[in-house]
Design an enzyme around this catalytic site. Structure first.
Site, short mmCIF file in Angstrom:
data_model
loop_
_atom_site.label_atom_id
_atom_site.label_comp_id
_atom_site.label_asym_id
_atom_site.label_seq_id
_atom_site.Cartn_x
_atom_site.Cartn_y
_atom_site.Cartn_z
CD GLU A 128 -3.34 0.83 2.16
OE1 GLU A 128 -2.49 0.34 3.56
OE2 GLU A 128 -3.48 1.88 2.72
N GLY A 273 3.23 2.03 10.82
CA GLY A 273 3.37 1.05 11.88
C GLY A 273 2.63 -0.15 11.73
CB ALA A 274 0.48 -2.56 11.29
CG ASN A 277 -0.45 -6.46 3.90
OD1 ASN A 277 0.13 -6.00 2.74
ND2 ASN A 277 0.64 -6.78 4.32
CG HIS A 309 -5.97 0.28 12.40
ND1 HIS A 309 -6.61 1.78 13.05
CD2 HIS A 309 -5.37 0.62 11.20
CE1 HIS A 309 -6.30 2.28 11.65
NE2 HIS A 309 -6.11 1.55 10.52
CD GLU A 310 -2.81 -1.81 10.91
OE1 GLU A 310 -3.07 -2.60 9.92
OE2 GLU A 310 -2.15 -0.92 11.33
CD GLU A 332 -6.06 3.57 6.71
OE1 GLU A 332 -6.51 3.16 8.47
OE2 GLU A 332 -5.86 1.87 6.16
ZN ZN Z 1 -5.73 1.50 8.71
#
Ligand code: ZN
Length: 885
Positions: A128, A273-274, A277, A309-310, A332
Site C-alpha cells: 500500500e 505502523g503496520a 494484508n 486496527h489492523e 481508514e
Molecule cells: Zn489502517
C-alpha cells in the site's frame, strides 16, 4: 525512486478499468539481489468483448525479463516496456487470455521499503499504496480484485519461513533430480478476491508464538506472531490484544474472522505502523514487542490499538475495500473509529476520549489550518503516499463518530450491518457508505456529507443568556469556516453538539427546547446563526457544550472564569470537565505569553492553582484521568491559540512559569500523592496500574521543575523497575534539569543499559531531541553519528530527526535558523533512500507562516533550499511545494 512528473490525479477522472484480473498466480524465486518473479495473470475484458484498446500495466523501477500471452512469447514489436509502464498493443481477439510476465528485482537494494525488500536477512513486502507495481507489472489500483495463489521458493537454511496471504496449501523441498537442491517452497492460496495493495509475502528466519481462536460459529483459527529469535516472549501482549480484538469485533460489530490462519510478522525496518494484508499483517516491531523492562505503558496501549486496527481492517478495508485512493478514509477513518471504540471498551472511555482529542488538536488541527489542508476525502493528489494523514485517519474517524451521534447507537449498528451485507466483496465509495445511514435512519445527510468534502476546522461561537423573569435560556450559536488553500468559499456545515445545562447542584437541568434544532442532548447546528430557546428554567444554569467532543471544531464561548471553574469541578461529562480546565490553562498561558513578550513577569490566579491541586487529589476521579487533567496544553497548542507572529521561546517561558506556579502552590499535596501512587505488587500493564504510574510521573515533572530539584527524579530513575518509570524520570531530568550531573549520568546509564535494544534507544534519542533550547541542534547533529543511529531505519529517523522537528519548538525554530538547516539537510539525506519517510517528516514545516518574521524568513530559506534540489522525489516535491505555496 519515483521522480516527480508534475502529474495530478483527480477524483473526477475516475473510470473503471477496461481490463480485469480475476486470477493471479505468482511465483517468487527469492534471492537477495536477483529475485525472479513470474506473474501469471488471467486477463478479462470488462465488456465481455475482445479488447479494443492496448493493455497498459503499472510498474515502478521494473526490469522486464520476458512476456508471453496464452503460452506464446511476445516479440518486441508488440509491446513497450519502461521501468514504470508496460504497454501491450497486440492482444488476442478474445475476452479472456493469460498473460505471463517475468521480472527480476533486487530486494536487498530496496531502501525505499516499498514493494519487496530485504532487511535484517528477512524478505518482506509493503504494497500500500502503490508498492505492488515495484514487484511486477499490474493493474495496480484498488478496484481490480483478484484471487491470488502464491508459490515461494528460497534457500531452506537462510529462509526457513515462507508466508503469504490466505491458507497454506502445500510445502516441501524443491526436487532437483537425485540431489538436494538446498531450496524449499510453500504455496499459499487466498480464496478472497483482493486488490494488489493487500498482497504480502514474508521469507525469513524468525521465532514465533502460536495460539488459537475459536470464532463465534465454532471455527478454529490458528494464530501466529513472528518476531526475531529470542524476542518471542515479548509478543505475548500482542497475542492477547489480538484475541481480545477478534472477540470484540464479533460482539460489537458482528464480524467473524474468515480464514483458517491469521499471522502477524514484526519487522524492524518499516515505513508505517503496520499493514493489514489479508491474513498476513506485517508490523513495525514497535507495535508488537513489549515487556515491562523495555516498553512504556504508552507502548502497550499503542500495541493494543494497532493490533486491533489492523485486525479490524479485515472487514473494513479488505472484505470491503476502496474503489480508488480518494476513498482512503472509507477504510481508514472507519477503522480508526473502530479501534478507538475498542480501546475505550478495554480501558477508560473518558481517558481514551481526552487522549484522542489531544492527539487530534496536536496533529490534525494544524494540518487543517496550514498549507497542507485537504478534505477528509481529497479530490486531487500528486502523490498518494502523502495522504496517509491525520485528516484522513483521525478526522475521518471523528466524522464516523458524528454519524453515530446523529443517528444514535441503534440505527448506527443497523446501518453498519447493512453496509457489510450490501458491500461485502466491493470496492466502495464514501457515497455508498453514507447511503446506508440515510436509508436506515431516513435522515438526509447531504449537508453532513460536507465533512468529507470541505477542508478546515469549523469554528463555533456560543453565547448563553438567562432571563430569570421569563424563566428562559437562550443560546446563540454561529458557525464559520475559514478558507483553505484550494477552497476559498465554504458552505455551511451540519455540526452535532452534545450539551447540558448544568444546575447549581451540578446536575443537568431537564430544560424543554422551544422550536427545532435540538434532539435529546444534541443541538444540530446547520445554519450560520441559530438561536435556541429553552423554557421553564428558573435558576441560571452553566452551559456545557460539545460534550465528549461530539464535533471536531474550535469552540469560542462567552463564559466567565467562575463558570469554567464550576464546570471543571462539577460537570457530569468528564470530557467537558477536562475541557473546562484546559480552557482555563490556555487562557492563563496566552496571557502569560503576552506579559513575557511585553517584558513583564507573569502571575497566575490563585483560584486556578487551587483547582489544579483539588483535581490532583480528587479520589472520585481515576488516576489516569487526573494525570490528563494535570497535563498542560503543549507548546503547539498554545501557538495555535496565539495564531500569528509566534515566538516559541516566549511560549516555553510561559508554560514553564505555569508549571512552577502550580507545582509550588501544591508542593506538599503533590508530594503526598506522588508517594501514594507508588507501585505495590508485581507489574501489570493494565489501565488501572498504568493510570497510577501516569499520575505519579506527571507529578514528578511538577515536583522537579524548580532549579536544582533533582533528587526525586534521580532516585526514581535509580530505583525504577519498569520502563515507564525509568523513561519518565530520565525525561524529567533531561528536560527540567538539563546539564545537571544527575541528568548526564542518567543519560549515560540508559545508553549503556539498553545499547542492544534499538526500540529503547529510540526513546533515548527522543528524550534528547526534545530537550528545550538551541543547544539541542548540536546534540541532534552528534546523535546522527551515534552507532545506534541509522539513516536507513525509519524508526531511528523518526525518533531523532522527526521528533526534533515535530516536538521541539525552541530548537527546531531556533532564531538563527540552525534548526531548520540541520533538519533540511537530514531530510535530503533520508530522501535519497526513502522518499516516503522524508516527505512525512518534512511536514513539520507546515506552520512556518505563523512564526514571527525573522524565523519565517529562515524557514522559507530552508524550504527553498530543499525545493531547488534536482530530481526530487514526487513525495518530497509535493510536500515542499504545497508548504511554500
Ligand atoms: Zn489502517
Amino acid at each position: 525512486m519515483r521522480v516527480d512528473t508534475g502529474q495530478v490525479f483527480k477524483l473526477e477522472d475516475y473510470r473503471p478499468s477496461e481490463f480485469l484480473i480475476p486470477e493471479t498466480k505468482l511465483t517468487f524465486n527469492l534471492h537477495p539481489t536477483k529475485t525472479l518473479v513470474q506473474a501469471e495473470l488471467t486477463i478479462r475484458t470488462r465488456s465481455g468483448q475482445p479488447p479494443n484498446a492496448a493493455l497498459v500495466l503499472d510498474g515502478d523501477e521494473l526490469e522486464l525479463r520476458s512476456l508471453a500471452i496464452n503460452g506464446k512469447v511476445l516479440d518486441a514489436a508488440s509491446y513497450t516496456a519502461t521501468p514504470d509502464r508496460l504497454t501491450i498493443n497486440e492482444l488476442p481477439q478474445a475476452d479472456t487470455f493469460t498473460l505471463v510476465i517475468e521480472t527480476e528485482i533486487a530486494p536487498e537494494h530496496n531502501k525505499a521499503l516499498s514493494g519487496l525488500y530485504r532487511s535484517s536477512g528477512n524478505y518482506t513486502t509493503q504494497c500500500e499504496a502503490e508498492g505492488f507495481r515495484r514487484i511486477t507489472y499490474f493493474l495496480d489500483r484498488p478496484d481490480v480484485l483478484s484471487v491470488y495463489t502464491v508459490r515461494l521458493e528460497a534457500d531452506s537454511k537462510e529462509t526457513p519461513l515462507l508466508l503469504s496471504n490466505g491458507n497454506l496449501v502445500e510445502r516441501g523441498p524443491v526436487e532437483s533430480g537425485a540431489l538436494d537442491s538446498g531450496r524449499h517452497y510453500a504455496v499459499w492460496h487466498d480464496p478472497f478476491p483482493k486488490p494488489s495493495y493487500l498482497f504480502a509475502l514474508v521469507g525469513g528466519d524468525l521465532g514465533s508464538i502460536k495460539d488459537s481462536f475459536t470464532t463465534v460459529s465454532g471455527r478454529e483459527v490458528e494464530l501466529g506472531i513472528y518476531v526475531e529469535h529470542g524476542k518471542e516472549e515479548r509478543a505475548a501482549y500482542a497475542m492477547d490484544a489480538l484475541k481480545r480484538s477478534m472477540r470484540w469485533d464479533e460482539e460489537v460489530f458482528g464480524r467473524e474472522y474468515d480464514l483458517d490462519v491469521f499471522n502477524i510478522v514484526a519487522v524492524s525496518d518499516f515505513n508505517m505502523g503496520a499493514m493489514e494484508n489479508k491474513g498476513l499483517n506485517i508490523f513495525n516491531d514497535k507495535y508488537v514487542l513489549a515487556d515491562e523492562a523495555t516498553a512504556t505503558d504508552a507502548d502497550y496501549a499503542g500495541i493494543e490499538a494497532v493490533i486491533a486496527h489492523e485486525y479490524f481492517h479485515n472487514w473494513t478495508g479488505n472484505r470491503i475495500t476502496c474503489r480508488d485512493w480518494f476513498q482512503l478514509c472509507l477504510k481508514e477513518g472507519l477503522t480508526v473509529f473502530r479501534d478507538h471504540e475498542f480501546s475505550a471498551d478495554q480501558r477508560s472511555r473518558a481517558v481514551k476520549r481526552i487522549a484522542e482529542v489531544r492527539g487530534l488538536r496536536a496533529q490534525q488541527f494544524p494540518e487543517d489550518q496550514g498549507p497542507l489542508a485537504h478534505p477528509v476525502r481529497p479530490r486531487r493528489y500528486r502523490e498518494i503516499n502523502n495522504f496517509y494523514t491525520s485528516t484522513v485517519y483521525e478526522k475521518g474517524s471523528e466524522v464516523v463518530r458524528m454519524i453515530r451521534t446523529i443517528l444514535g447507537a441503534e440505527d448506527f449498528r443497523r446501518s453498519m450491518d447493512l453496509y457489510f451485507e450490501r458491500h461485502d466483496g466491493d470496492a466502495a465509495t464514501i457515497e455508498d457508505f453514507l447511503r446506508v445511514f440515510e436509508e436506515v435512519s431516513g435522515r438526509d445527510l447531504s449537508q453532513f456529507a460536507l465533512w468529507y468534502h470541505q477542508a478546515g476546522t469549523p469554528s463555533v461561537q456560543v453565547a448563553m443568556r438567562h432571563d430569570a423573569d421569563k424563566r428562559e435560556v437562550t443560546l446563540h450559536l454561529e458557525q464559520a469556516l475559514a478558507p483553505t488553500p484550494t477552497e476559498s468559499r465554504k458552505r455551511l456545515m451540519h455540526i452535532p453538539l452534545q450539551f447540558g445545562l448544568v444546575g447549581q447542584d451540578g446536575r443537568d437541568i431537564a430544560a424543554k427546547p422551544a422550536g427545532d434544532g435540538v434532539e435529546g442532548d444534541v443541538i444540530h447546528l446547520r445554519k450560520r446563526h441559530q438561536t435556541i430557546r429553552f423554557t421553564d428554567v428558573s435558576e441560571r444554569p452553566v452551559l456545557s457544550i460539545n460534550r465528549g467532543f461530539s464535533a471536531p471544531i474550535m469552540l469560542a464561548m462567552e463564559q466567565t472564569a467562575e463558570d469554567r471553574i464550576f464546570l471543571a469541578r462539577h460537570d457530569s461529562d468528564l470530557f467537558a470537565r477536562w475541557q473546562a480546565l484546559t480552557t482555563l490553562y490556555t487562557q492563563a498561558l496566552t496571557q502569560a505569553y503576552r506579559t513575557i513578550r511585553g517584558g513583564g513577569t507573569p502571575e497566575f490566579e490563585p483560584a486556578l492553582l487551587a483547582l489544579v491541586g483539588d483535581t490532583a487529589g480528587n479520589e472520585a476521579l481515576e488516576p489516569a484521568y487526573r494525570a490528563l487533567a494535570l497535563s498542560l496544553p503543549g507548546e503547539g497548542d498554545i501557538a495555535r491559540e496565539i495564531g500569528q507572529t509566534i515566538d516559541p521561546d516566549a511560549i516555553l517561558q510561559a508554560r514553564n512559569a505555569l508549571v512552577l506556579a502550580i507545582g509550588s502552590a501544591n508542593a506538599d499535596g503533590f508530594a503526598a500523592i506522588y508517594d501514594e501512587m507508588a507501585a505495590s505488587g508485581p507489574f501489570s500493564p493494565d489501565a488501572a496500574n498504568a493510570g497510577r504510574r501516569s499520575l505519579r510521573n506527571v507529578l514528578l515533572d511538577y515536583l522537579s521543575a524548580p532549579a536544582g530539584d533533582v533528587k526525586r527524579a534521580a532516585s526514581q530513575y535509580e530505583s525504577a523497575t519498569n520502563m515507564t518509570d525509568r523513561a519518565a524520570a530520565l525525561a524529567v531530568l533531561a528536560h527540567r534539569q538539563s546539564g545537571s550531573p544527575e541528568a548526564v549520568a542518567a543519560l549515560a546509564d540508559f545508553e549503556s543499559r539498553f545499547r542492544a535494544e534499538p526500540l529503547v534507544i529510540d526513546k533515548w534519542f527522543q528524550i534528547q531531541a526534545t530537550v528545550p533550547g538551541t543547544a539541542t541542534v548540536d546534540t541532534v547533529r552528534e546523535l546522527m553519528r551515534h552507532s545506534g543511529f541509522s539513516i536507513d531505519n525509519p524508526n531511528r529517523v523518526r525518533s531523532l530527526v522527526g521528533t526534533f522537528a515535530a516536538a521541539n519548538q525552541t530548537a527546531f525554530h531556533a532564531a538563527d535558523g540552525s534548526g531548520y538547516k540541520l533538519f533540511a539537510d537530514a531530510v535530503l539525506e533520508v530522501e535519497r533512500r526513502n522518499p516516503q519517510v522524508a516527505a512525512r517528516i518534512a511536514t513539520s514545516f507546515r506552520s512556518w507562516r505563523s512564526l514571527e518574521p525573522g524565523r519565517q524568513d529562515k524557514a522559507r530559506q530552508a524550504l527553498v533550499a530543499i525545493s531547488q534540489h534536482k530530481d526530487l522525489s514526487s513525495d518530497l516535491r509535493d510536500i515542499v511545494e504545497r508548504t511554500l505555496a
